[in-house]
Design an enzyme around this catalytic site. Structure first.
Site, PDB file in Angstrom:
ATOM      1  N   GLU A   8      -5.500   0.064 -11.646  1.00 18.22           N
ATOM      2  CA  GLU A   8      -5.839  -1.186 -10.962  1.00 18.22           C
ATOM      3  C   GLU A   8      -7.267  -1.188 -10.430  1.00 18.22           C
ATOM      4  O   GLU A   8      -7.907  -2.228 -10.386  1.00 18.22           O
ATOM      5  CB  GLU A   8      -4.859  -1.436  -9.809  1.00 18.22           C
ATOM      6  CG  GLU A   8      -5.050  -2.788  -9.151  1.00 18.22           C
ATOM      7  CD  GLU A   8      -3.863  -3.207  -8.304  1.00 18.22           C
ATOM      8  OE1 GLU A   8      -4.088  -3.796  -7.246  1.00 18.22           O
ATOM      9  OE2 GLU A   8      -2.707  -2.939  -8.710  1.00 18.22           O
ATOM     10  N   ASP A 103      -1.112  -0.650  -9.583  1.00 16.72           N
ATOM     11  CA  ASP A 103      -0.267  -0.404  -8.414  1.00 16.72           C
ATOM     12  C   ASP A 103       1.188  -0.674  -8.745  1.00 16.72           C
ATOM     13  O   ASP A 103       1.512  -1.674  -9.404  1.00 16.72           O
ATOM     14  CB  ASP A 103      -0.689  -1.309  -7.257  1.00 16.72           C
ATOM     15  CG  ASP A 103      -1.730  -0.644  -6.355  1.00 16.72           C
ATOM     16  OD1 ASP A 103      -2.148   0.479  -6.658  1.00 16.72           O
ATOM     17  OD2 ASP A 103      -2.108  -1.266  -5.343  1.00 16.72           O
ATOM     18  N   TYR A 307       2.314   5.437  -1.106  1.00 12.19           N
ATOM     19  CA  TYR A 307       1.992   4.033  -1.356  1.00 12.19           C
ATOM     20  C   TYR A 307       2.297   3.189  -0.121  1.00 12.19           C
ATOM     21  O   TYR A 307       3.433   3.155   0.358  1.00 12.19           O
ATOM     22  CB  TYR A 307       2.807   3.543  -2.546  1.00 12.19           C
ATOM     23  CG  TYR A 307       2.496   2.142  -2.995  1.00 12.19           C
ATOM     24  CD1 TYR A 307       1.305   1.849  -3.650  1.00 12.19           C
ATOM     25  CD2 TYR A 307       3.388   1.103  -2.757  1.00 12.19           C
ATOM     26  CE1 TYR A 307       1.016   0.552  -4.070  1.00 12.19           C
ATOM     27  CE2 TYR A 307       3.118  -0.194  -3.173  1.00 12.19           C
ATOM     28  CZ  TYR A 307       1.925  -0.460  -3.825  1.00 12.19           C
ATOM     29  OH  TYR A 307       1.638  -1.728  -4.226  1.00 12.19           O
TER      30      TYR A 307
END
Length: 713
Positions: A8, A103, A307
Site C-alpha cells: 500500500e 493493508d 496493525y
C-alpha cells in the site's frame, strides 16, 4: 516470470522486500530480486470520477441535472501519483502472478481492487494478510498466502462504501449548494456526525440550570471519623437544607446498617483503534488523527505494534504464545518491574475477556510486538506506553476491594456513606505512577462515586455515633458536556446512543458512524470545510455548520442527519463483507435515498435562510423570529457576518453582529435576545485574563445595540 508484490505504501513495500528479497536491487519505484518484484501504491492511486467525466454538461451545477446516478462508476488516476500507477502496470507485464500486500482491511482491499480493475489485469492473485510487520510475521504470511477470492465479499463492501459516499455526497452537496447559493458539503457519514455536535450544542444552549442543595455530615465513633450524604428528595430550597442541618448538628445517632461487599475490578480490555484514540485524547489531548498517525508510525516505521486499524478488543488462540513471547522481550526494558510481577497463566485460550475468536474478524486487538522499541519520539513513546501497559495488565489479577455501605440515622434523618477499601492492588499497580486524569463522568461530577482508601472502617453497629459537623453545598444542575474528540469518537462508535456498558458497546460496533480507520478523517473533514472548530479541546459547531444542519432538516431530509440510519448502513456494509447481505440491494437503497434528497431540496422555496426556533427533531415547518423593531413586519435571517431584518431594503436598521464582546453569537443566543431581551449566563475572560460571568442584553430594539449585564459572584 517473477511474482509482483503490491504494497500500500513505499515504507511497507521496502519492509516486505527486506524480508523476502534482502539482496534485491533497489529502484526508486520498486525493488527487484530473484523471485519477486516489490512495488507499491501511494495510498489511493485511483478515485471515482467527478460527474463531468460522464457528461460535460455536469460541469455546471444545475438542479435540472440531478440526481446523477451512473449506471457504472468510472475511475480516474490521482493526478499526483499517476506515474506510480503506470509503473505497476509495466511491472505487471513482467509477472505471471500478483500478491496483494496492501493493508489487511477494507480500504487496503479497495486500493488494490481499483488498481487491478483500472489496469485490466488478468493475473491470478494471492493475498498477504498479516497483522504486524515483523520479519517473522512477514515470512509466515508468505508461507500462508490466501486466495484473493477469499476476500471477495470484503472487496464488495469496500466498493459499495465508496460508491454510496459518492452518490450521497455529489447529489446532496450539489442540490443544497444550488438551492441556497452557498457552497455546502454533505456526506453519508460526515453529516450525521455534524448533527451529533449540533444537537449537543443545542441542548447546552437551551439548558436552564436549577439550583439545589446537598447536606453532608461528619460522624464520629471513638477515633473513627467518616462522612455521609443526606438521603431524600432533591432540595431546591436552602431553608429546607438549613433545617436539616440544625436538626442533626451536635446530635447523637445510630448506625442503621453497615454492609460490606467484596468486589473485583478486572483489567480493561485490550485496545481497538477507537478506544486507543479516546484514551490518548483524554490523557494527552491527542486528536484522533494524531493518534492514528502515531499508531501507523509505530506499526510501519518502528514495527513495535500490530496493525492499528482494528475494531476488535480480543485475540485468537494463535496470538497467546506470541503474547507470552512479547512479555519476555519486555523483561529487559523499562517495563521490567511489571514483567517480574506478571503471571503468564492468566493469559490463556480459555480467558474469554482476552481470547475470543468470535469477536476477531479482520484483525485482533492492538498489541506490542516482539521487536524492542528503539528511539521513539516523545509522542510516539506516550502512545506506545499506553499500548504496553494495557497489554501488561492482562497478565495481572483483578484489583480487589471491600465496598462499605453505611447508613447513619440522626433525628430520623438518614445519611449514606460509601467507601471503597483497597485489598489487592492487582493490575492497577501498572498505573500507580500515573498522574490522575480528570474524569468527567457524570457520576463522579455529582459526587456519587465512592471514596477510595487503603484504610478499613471499623465501626461498632451497637454503639452510638455523634454528628459533630454539617455543611451545605449549593449546586446547579449541569448541561451535557461539549464533545471533545474522545467523547465524539465514542458517540460515533455507538451511532450517538449513550452506551456505557462494554458488552453493549461490542454489539453496537458494527452499526456505528464510520469505521475505526475512517473516523479521524471524518472529524478532520468537518474542520476543513469550516463546519466545526476545536476550542480548548471542545468541538464547537460554526455558524456555517449550524445553517447546514438546519437547511437539511427544514428541507425534510432529516434522514441525512440521522446517526441511527447511517449506523444501520454501516452494519449493512459489515454484513456485505461477511457475505450475509447483498451489495446490489444496499446500492439500490442508496440510489433511492440520493433521489429522495434531490426531490426534497427541489421543493424548497429559494428564500433567504430564516432564523427558526430550532429543535433537534426539526420538522419542515418554520417558526420565524419577528423583527423586534416597533412596527416592523419583517423577520430575522442569518447573513454571513450578522443577523438582520428581512426588510432591510425597506429601511429597517435592526442588526446584531455575530461577533460581540469576544463571543460568536449563536442563533439560540440571538433568539433569547429578541424574545427574552437577554441571553443566559455566559463566561467571559477579561483583558487581564481573569474569568467573569455576564449576560448579553438587547439595549435597543430598533438598532440591535447590545450591552453586558455583569453577574455578581
Amino acid at each position: 516470470m517473477k511474482t509482483l508484490v503490491v504494497a500500500e505504501k513505499p515504507s511497507m513495500g521496502r519492509t516486505i522486500a527486506a524480508v523476502i528479497e534482502p539482496k534485491g536491487k533497489n529502484y526508486k519505484t520498486y525493488i527487484e530480486g530473484e523471485r519477486y518484484i516489490i512495488s507499491w501504491a501511494i495510498g489511493h492511486l485511483l478515485e471515482l470520477a467527478n460527474p463531468e467525466k460522464y457528461d460535460t454538461r455536469y460541469k455546471k451545477w444545475s438542479m435540472d441535472d440531478l440526481p446523477i446516478i451512473p449506471s457504472s462508476f468510472k475511475l480516474v488516476p490521482n493526478y499526483k501519483t499517476r506515474d506510480q500507477l503506470k509503473v505497476i502496470g509495466d511491472l505487471a507485464t513482467r509477472s505471471n502472478m500478483i500478491i496483494n500486500a496492501c493493508d489487511a482491511g477494507r480500504e487496503g482491499q479497495l486500493i488494490f481492487h481499483l488498481i487491478f480493475r483500472y489496469l485490466r489485469l488478468k493475473h491470478s492473485v494471492k493475498r498477504l494478510w498479516i497483522s504486524d510487520l515483523t520479519p517473522d510475521t512477514i515470512r509466515q504470511g508468505f508461507q500462508n498466502l490466501k486466495e484473493e477470492s477469499h476476500y471477495a465479499n470484503l472487496t464488495k463492501a469496500a466498493q459499495a462504501r465508496s460508491e454510496a459516499d459518492w452518490l450521497v455526497g455529489i447529489n446532496g452537496s450539489r442540490a443544497l449548494t444550488v438551492k441556497f447559493n452557498d457552497l455546502l458539503s454533505v456526506g453519508r457519514v460526515q453529516t450525521p456526525v455534524l448533527a451529533l455536535i449540533y444537537d449537543r450544542q443545542w441542548e447546552i444552549e437551551n439548558f436552564h440550570p436549577e439550583t439545589y442543595f446537598e447536606v453532608f455530615a461528619e460522624f464520629k465513633q471513638d477515633t473513627v471519623h467518616y462522612k455521609g450524604k443526606w438521603q431524600g428528595e432533591k432540595l431546591s430550597d436552602r431553608g429546607q437544607a438549613e433545617a436539616i442541618m440544625v436538626k442533626v448538628k451536635n446530635k447523637v445517632g445510630k448506625i442503621e446498617s453497615n454492609v460490606t461487599k467484596d468486589t473485583k475490578e478486572y483489567p480493561f480490555k485490550l485496545y481497538d483503534l477507537t478506544l486507543l484514540q479516546r484514551e490518548a485524547n483524554a490523557r494527552y489531548h491527542f486528536s484522533a488523527k494524531k493518534t492514528l498517525d502515531l499508531a501507523q508510525a509505530l506499526y510501519e516505521k518502528h514495527k513495535v505494534i500490530t496493525y492499528p486499524r482494528t475494531n476488535s478488543n480480543y485475540v485468537t488462540e494463535q496470538n497467546i504464545p506470541e503474547m507470552h513471547r512479547t512479555l519476555e522481550v519486555l523483561r529487559g526494558t523499562d517495563y521490567g518491574k511489571w514483567v517480574d510481577g506478571a503471571q503468564k497463566q492468566l493469559v490463556h485460550k480459555n480467558n474469554k475477556s482476552i481470547c475470543n475468536p468470535s469477536k476477531v474478524e479482520d484483525h485482533h486487538a492492538i498489541l506490542p510486538t516482539i521487536k524492542k522499541a528503539g528511539k521513539l519520539s516523545p509522542d510516539e513513546h506516550k502512545l506506545y506506553d499506553l499500548i504496553v501497559r494495557r497489554f501488561l495488565a492482562q497478565f495481572y489479577p483483578p484489583a480487589e476491594y471491600k465496598l462499605h455501605t453505611i447508613v447513619s440515622v440522626v433525628e430520623e434523618e438518614r445519611f449514606k456513606t460509601q467507601v471503597k477499601q483497597r485489598v489487592i492492588e492487582g493490575w492497577k499497580a501498572i498505573y500507580a505512577d500515573w498522574s490522575k486524569v480528570k474524569d468527567k463522568d457524570r457520576k463522579q461530577q455529582q459526587g456519587e462515586e465512592p471514596e477510595e482508601t487503603d484504610a478499613s472502617i471499623n465501626l461498632n453497629p451497637n454503639q452510638a455515633i455523634y454528628c459533630n459537623k454539617v455543611k451545605i453545598d449549593q449546586k446547579e444542575t449541569k448541561p451535557p458536556s461539549m464533545y471533545n474528540e474522545g467523547t465524539l469518537l465514542k458517540a460515533m462508535e455507538s451511532a450517538g446512543k449513550q452506551v456505557e456498558d462494554e458488552e453493549l458497546r461490542e454489539v453496537m460496533k458494527d452499526s456505528g458512524l464510520g469505521t475505526p480507520a475512517t473516523r479521524a478523517a471524518i472529524i478532520e473533514r468537518l474542520k476543513k470545510v469550516g463546519y466545526i472548530e476545536s476550542m480548548k479541546r471542545q468541538m464547537m459547531i460554526t455558524i456555517k455548520g449550524r445553517s447546514t444542519i438546519e437547511r437539511i432538516r427544514q428541507a425534510g431530509i432529516q434522514l441525512l442527519t440521522s446517526p441511527e440510519m447511517t449506523g444501520q448502513w454501516e452494519r449493512r456494509l459489515h454484513d456485505i463483507s461477511r457475505g450475509t447481505a447483498s451489495e446490489s440491494g444496499f446500492m439500490e437503497r442508496v440510489k433511492t435515498f440520493a433521489s429522495f434528497i434531490v426531490g426534497q431540496v427541489k421543493q424548497q422555496p429559494s428564500t433567504k435562510e430564516s432564523l427558526v426556533l430550532a429543535t433537534p427533531s426539526h420538522t419542515k415547518e418554520t417558526n420565524q423570529i419577528p423583527c423586534p423593531r416597533e412596527g416592523c413586519q419583517g423577520h430575522i435571517f442569518t447573513g454571513k457576518k450578522a443577523y438582520g431584518c428581512s426588510l432591510y431594503k425597506e429601511g429597517c436598521k435592526f442588526v446584531v453582529w455575530k461577533q460581540n464582546f469576544g463571543k460568536s453569537l449563536t442563533p439560540n443566543m440571538v433568539k433569547d435576545l429578541i424574545i427574552k431581551g437577554k441571553t443566559n449566563k455566559l463566561k467571559f475572560t477579561s483583558k487581564n485574563g481573569n474569568p467573569y460571568e455576564a449576560k448579553i442584553v438587547l439595549k435597543d430594539k430598533n438598532s440591535g445595540q447590545l450591552e453586558l449585564e455583569f453577574i455578581k459572584s
